[in-house]
Motif scaffolding. Sequence first.
Motif, mmCIF file in Angstrom:
data_model
loop_
_atom_site.group_PDB
_atom_site.id
_atom_site.type_symbol
_atom_site.label_atom_id
_atom_site.label_comp_id
_atom_site.label_asym_id
_atom_site.label_seq_id
_atom_site.Cartn_x
_atom_site.Cartn_y
_atom_site.Cartn_z
ATOM 1 N N TRP A 107 0.957 -1.160 0.122
ATOM 2 C CA TRP A 107 -0.030 -0.018 0.069
ATOM 3 C C TRP A 107 0.830 1.424 -0.075
ATOM 4 O O TRP A 107 0.415 2.066 -0.865
ATOM 5 N N ARG A 108 1.942 1.216 0.782
ATOM 6 C CA ARG A 108 2.722 2.443 0.823
ATOM 7 C C ARG A 108 3.420 2.544 -0.597
ATOM 8 O O ARG A 108 3.766 3.769 -1.068
ATOM 9 N N ALA A 109 3.861 1.709 -1.280
ATOM 10 C CA ALA A 109 4.333 1.820 -2.582
ATOM 11 C C ALA A 109 3.487 2.351 -3.641
ATOM 12 O O ALA A 109 3.801 2.993 -4.804
ATOM 13 N N LEU A 110 2.112 2.143 -3.534
ATOM 14 C CA LEU A 110 1.046 2.724 -4.223
ATOM 15 C C LEU A 110 1.483 4.611 -4.329
ATOM 16 O O LEU A 110 1.263 5.243 -5.223
ATOM 17 N N PHE A 111 1.918 5.043 -3.077
ATOM 18 C CA PHE A 111 2.121 6.239 -2.991
ATOM 19 C C PHE A 111 3.409 6.975 -2.997
ATOM 20 O O PHE A 111 3.771 7.986 -3.198
ATOM 21 N N LEU A 171 -0.584 4.081 11.173
ATOM 22 C CA LEU A 171 0.155 2.876 10.721
ATOM 23 C C LEU A 171 1.695 2.979 10.943
ATOM 24 O O LEU A 171 2.405 2.185 11.511
ATOM 25 N N ASP A 172 2.103 4.014 10.711
ATOM 26 C CA ASP A 172 3.537 4.489 10.980
ATOM 27 C C ASP A 172 3.783 4.375 12.643
ATOM 28 O O ASP A 172 4.761 3.961 12.792
ATOM 29 N N GLU A 173 2.794 4.790 13.429
ATOM 30 C CA GLU A 173 3.024 4.673 14.821
ATOM 31 C C GLU A 173 2.858 3.334 15.286
ATOM 32 O O GLU A 173 3.638 2.849 15.993
ATOM 33 N N ALA A 174 1.834 2.541 14.647
ATOM 34 C CA ALA A 174 1.928 0.868 14.717
ATOM 35 C C ALA A 174 3.170 0.265 14.661
ATOM 36 O O ALA A 174 3.550 -0.604 15.316
ATOM 37 N N SER A 175 3.837 0.529 13.487
ATOM 38 C CA SER A 175 4.941 -0.087 13.210
ATOM 39 C C SER A 175 6.063 0.353 14.192
ATOM 40 O O SER A 175 7.213 -0.340 14.404
ATOM 41 N N ALA B 116 13.761 1.337 11.844
ATOM 42 C CA ALA B 116 13.624 -0.172 11.981
ATOM 43 C C ALA B 116 12.345 -0.579 12.674
ATOM 44 O O ALA B 116 11.794 0.048 13.586
ATOM 45 N N PRO B 117 11.593 -1.659 12.425
ATOM 46 C CA PRO B 117 10.636 -2.193 12.883
ATOM 47 C C PRO B 117 10.588 -2.142 14.512
ATOM 48 O O PRO B 117 11.432 -2.685 15.124
#
Lengths: 197, 197
Positions: A107-111, A171-175, B116-117
């Motif tokens: 999904w990130r690659a889409l943008f 999702l950035d925060e989740a990762s 990093a994850p």
Amino acid sequence: MAGKVAARRAALRENLILIAERTISEKGLSALRARDLASEAGCAVGAIYNVFGDLTDLVLAVNARTFHRLGADVAAALAEAPQDPSEQLVIMAQAYHRFAAENHLSWRALFDVERAPGEAAPDWYLQEMGQLFAYIANPLQVIFPDRDAHELELLTRALFSSIHGIVLLGLDEASAGVPTDEIERMIALVLRQITSS
Amino acid sequence: MAGKVAARRAALRENLILIAERTISEKGLSALRARDLASEAGCAVGAIYNVFGDLTDLVLAVNARTFHRLGADVAAALAEAPQDPSEQLVIMAQAYHRFAAENHLSWRALFDVERAPGEAAPDWYLQEMGQLFAYIANPLQVIFPDRDAHELELLTRALFSSIHGIVLLGLDEASAGVPTDEIERMIALVLRQITSS
């Protein structure tokens, strides 16, 4: 003979797309390298560039498939949604969030794909995006019957961008290990406010 | 002697940050390479890693400065804003948009740096972000006096993420040649809806 060459070329094209799709989904766009692709496909590096103009073209072919899956997920969610237009928007936004969470790097690659400055997005991208926007515009039109077409179009884009921003930063925060079960609550909060006419 | 070594190290550190800052602002995060940095700074590649653990640490040092400038711009806009809380939110969002447009690649680097994850954002990032969020939370509290602290926090994050999404996708389109003088209108539209209590 020409038929055989074309078939081999088509097979290599399909194979490269599958390899790139897996690489992007597992390691992200930045992990894509021509050398690794060639080695995995069992072809010369130059053969890649006989099939795709450059790696960006290959990424766009992968993105077309990702975008298509995303659109199908949103459409499936919409098909099961009740008639209430606000509820339809929430359900589509949740489907968008779920797709992004389950296919994060794809999904990130889409943008994240880099375009040369001034280069427009490809036609298939604009078409898929147009389809997504139509799904959003329909319930908005029911909620805001008095707004003119241009204002509805702006509101559609603004609403999509808002949900996109919430999902992206969430999702950035989740990762990074921050708990984000609250993405759904933020989506609902914003949609409830935006759609209260 | 130790003082001289420390001073040389500090000077190299400062110089590398300035070079990386210019590279990122002119060519973007993906153009940053240790070899080029070393050549421009007139040092060995290894000397970079004596000062920064890795290139990500260097990018974070640049990002700290960018984020600080962004915060200052938003604070300056807020200082001139009228007392009306909705108006304050619009003016801050416009300042955010302006900063992002005028510092596009540096602003992108704030969000595109790879962690990093599982690695949390650095403290300075959380502090700058907390300061930005406080600017947003204050007018929201005036607009929604009855919401509890947790809901206000969610709304603050949701609102920031929404504006971020509108600016991000709007500027992407702008760089692809799509006219986006409508970013400001989308911002106003969403804020007006969100803040109509």
